[in-house]
Motif scaffolding. Structure first.
Motif, PDB file in Angstrom:
ATOM      1  N   GLY A  71       0.813  -1.221  -0.052  1.00 39.03           N
ATOM      2  CA  GLY A  71      -0.008  -0.003  -0.067  1.00 39.03           C
ATOM      3  C   GLY A  71       0.925   1.345  -0.073  1.00 39.03           C
ATOM      4  O   GLY A  71       0.826   2.035  -0.800  1.00 39.03           O
ATOM      5  N   HIS A 123      -3.244   0.558  -5.762  1.00 43.81           N
ATOM      6  CA  HIS A 123      -3.376   1.376  -4.503  1.00 43.81           C
ATOM      7  C   HIS A 123      -4.662   1.602  -4.016  1.00 43.81           C
ATOM      8  O   HIS A 123      -5.396   1.365  -2.829  1.00 43.81           O
ATOM      9  N   THR A 148       3.121   1.486  -3.320  1.00 39.17           N
ATOM     10  CA  THR A 148       2.233   2.098  -4.504  1.00 39.17           C
ATOM     11  C   THR A 148       1.749   3.453  -4.545  1.00 39.17           C
ATOM     12  O   THR A 148       1.956   4.197  -5.503  1.00 39.17           O
ATOM     13  N   GLY A 149       1.591   4.041  -3.042  1.00 38.00           N
ATOM     14  CA  GLY A 149       1.276   5.347  -3.163  1.00 38.00           C
ATOM     15  C   GLY A 149       2.538   6.180  -3.255  1.00 38.00           C
ATOM     16  O   GLY A 149       2.490   7.140  -4.094  1.00 38.00           O
ATOM     17  N   GLU A 198      -1.645   3.225  -9.433  1.00 39.91           N
ATOM     18  CA  GLU A 198      -2.923   3.986  -8.904  1.00 39.91           C
ATOM     19  C   GLU A 198      -4.084   3.000  -8.758  1.00 39.91           C
ATOM     20  O   GLU A 198      -4.924   2.899  -7.716  1.00 39.91           O
TER      21      GLU A 198
END
Length: 421
Positions: free
Chosen positions: A101, A143, A104-105, A140
């Protein structure tokens, strides 16, 4: 030599487990809340905080993984083959969410078209990842899905722990301090943990990023409540003027009185791009004002502007203005004007000289303003012109003044009421 497996996880593992669990639930709730925030300063602040929490989860998760790999831990509870495979899969996927998480952010931020410096909790600069633009869209999508996946996995994890607890197998107790040994106490602790987890999720979902929570306190210097016309261009090559500091004793002996801004004021700017006027404003700014036409030496003005509150009618342009290419609000969240002297320039008109701090650059600025005082109330309005490149605003690809003019106009209007001394 064989190391015996402990009955419980280590104190470090226990602390990390519960800290990450609460932060992860809070972060998921916060992620959902960001989708409903209005475009502008509140959303910007929300995303900055979301990034800070995410990096915190990433760092804690990496430490937790290292503890799991290199420190002895209890044996898995024996159960049916399907149940043990499911438990193992849930644990593995939870680590994927905890680490994937934030990563990916991080990729999304690092590949965004408008780059904004990430400042962890507004204090520590965090670098971008050296990845290509092609990673942006997949990151995106993934995420966005990880929040829902995380909730499902946490639900399965809790259900599995309760399943073993009801079978009177000490699974939950292994992740609690050694003092909690009885089945009843462990059950109560589990209920408290579930309540705290739900509370963290709700807290993240309901966290407010309203402007009132985000205003940067103005610098504590007295200022003049002037209705002003900040009209003189900044002389960037002139020597810097000293900032006026008015002591409490000086203020008390002077006749100049403090004023308080009333709601409804406006601080706006106009820039010219390819011959078109681009207008914008700041929704959060404040001023410390001390002023009396009969005591100009004792009068002063101090204005603080929250640059993240910029609004120009285009969310993508607003993000660009907040980015490192322009205001760089991650490292320079505010602009400040502090007067050093004020003189009369005609009936109801004045000139204030001082300095403007913007984008880490402090330059002299002369402000011309007009003021109308009616008893205990005052109104002001005015305008100014400054050169953005002198402050390093809009450099690199935006430094060509044939497209984006160097001169930027500022205009404002405000109302103020006299404070009791």
């Amino acid at each position: 030599m064989t190391t015996l497996r402990p009955e419980r996880y280590s104190a470090t593992a226990i602390a990390l487990h519960w800290a990450i669990a609460l932060l992860l639930l809070f972060q998921i709730g916060l992620g959902w809340a960001l989708e409903d925030l209005p475009k502008g300063a509140a959303q910007f602040a929300g995303y900055q905080f979301h990034k800070s929490v995410g990096i915190t989860i990433l760092l804690l998760s990496l430490v937790r993984l290292a503890v799991r790999l290199f420190r002895p831990r209890p044996e898995p509870v024996k159960d049916g083959r399907a149940q043990m495979l499911l438990a193992s899969a849930v644990h593995g996927l939870l680590y994927a969410v905890m680490i994937g998480g934030p990563i990916t952010g991080w990729i999304i931020v690092s590949t965004a078209k408008v780059r904004l410096q990430t400042m962890l909790f507004g204090k520590i600069p965090w670098p971008d990842l050296p990845v290509g633009q092609g990673f942006h869209e997949p990151a995106e999508v993934l995420h966005g899905a990880l929040g829902t996946i995380g909730i499902i996995l946490i639900g399965l994890h809790v259900a599995g722990a309760l399943y073993h607890h009801f079978k009177r197998e000490d699974v939950i107790g292994r992740m609690l301090p050694g003092a909690m040994k009885s089945h009843g106490v462990i059950g109560i602790a589990a209920l408290v943990a579930i309540a705290l987890g739900i509370g963290a999720l709700i807290c993240g979902r309901l966290l407010s990023f309203a402007p009132a929570n985000l205003v940067t306190p103005p610098i504590p210097l007295p200022s003049a409540s002037s209705e002003g016309d900040i009209a003189a261009p900044m002389e960037s090559t002139a020597p810097e003027e000293p900032t006026a500091v008015v002591s409490e004793s000086a203020v008390s002996s002077a006749t100049a009185t403090p004023w308080k801004l009333e709601k409804g004021g406006r601080l706006a700017f106009t820039a010219e791009y390819n011959g078109e006027a681009i207008k914008g404003s700041f929704s959060r700014w404040d001023a410390t004002i001390v002023f009396d036409p009969e005591d100009l030496p004792g009068s002063s003005i101090s204005v603080t502007i929250d640059l993240a509150s910029v609004e120009s009618g285009d969310s993508q342009r607003d993000d660009m203005l907040r980015s490192d290419s322009f205001f760089a609000v991650g490292t320079h969240p505010t602009a400040q004007f502090v007067s050093s002297s004020i003189r009369a320039a005609g009936e109801g008109r004045y000139v204030a000289k001082g300095t403007l701090l913007l984008h880490g650059q402090r330059k002299p600025l002369t402000v011309r303003f007009s003021l109308n005082i009616d008893g205990s109330r005052a109104t002001a309005s005015g305008n100014a012109t400054l050169q953005r490149l002198a402050f390093g605003v809009g450099e690199a690809e935006w430094s060509a003044t044939d497209q984006l003019r160097d001169a930027v106009g500022v205009d404002f209007n405000l109302k103020a009421v006299k404070k009791a001394r």
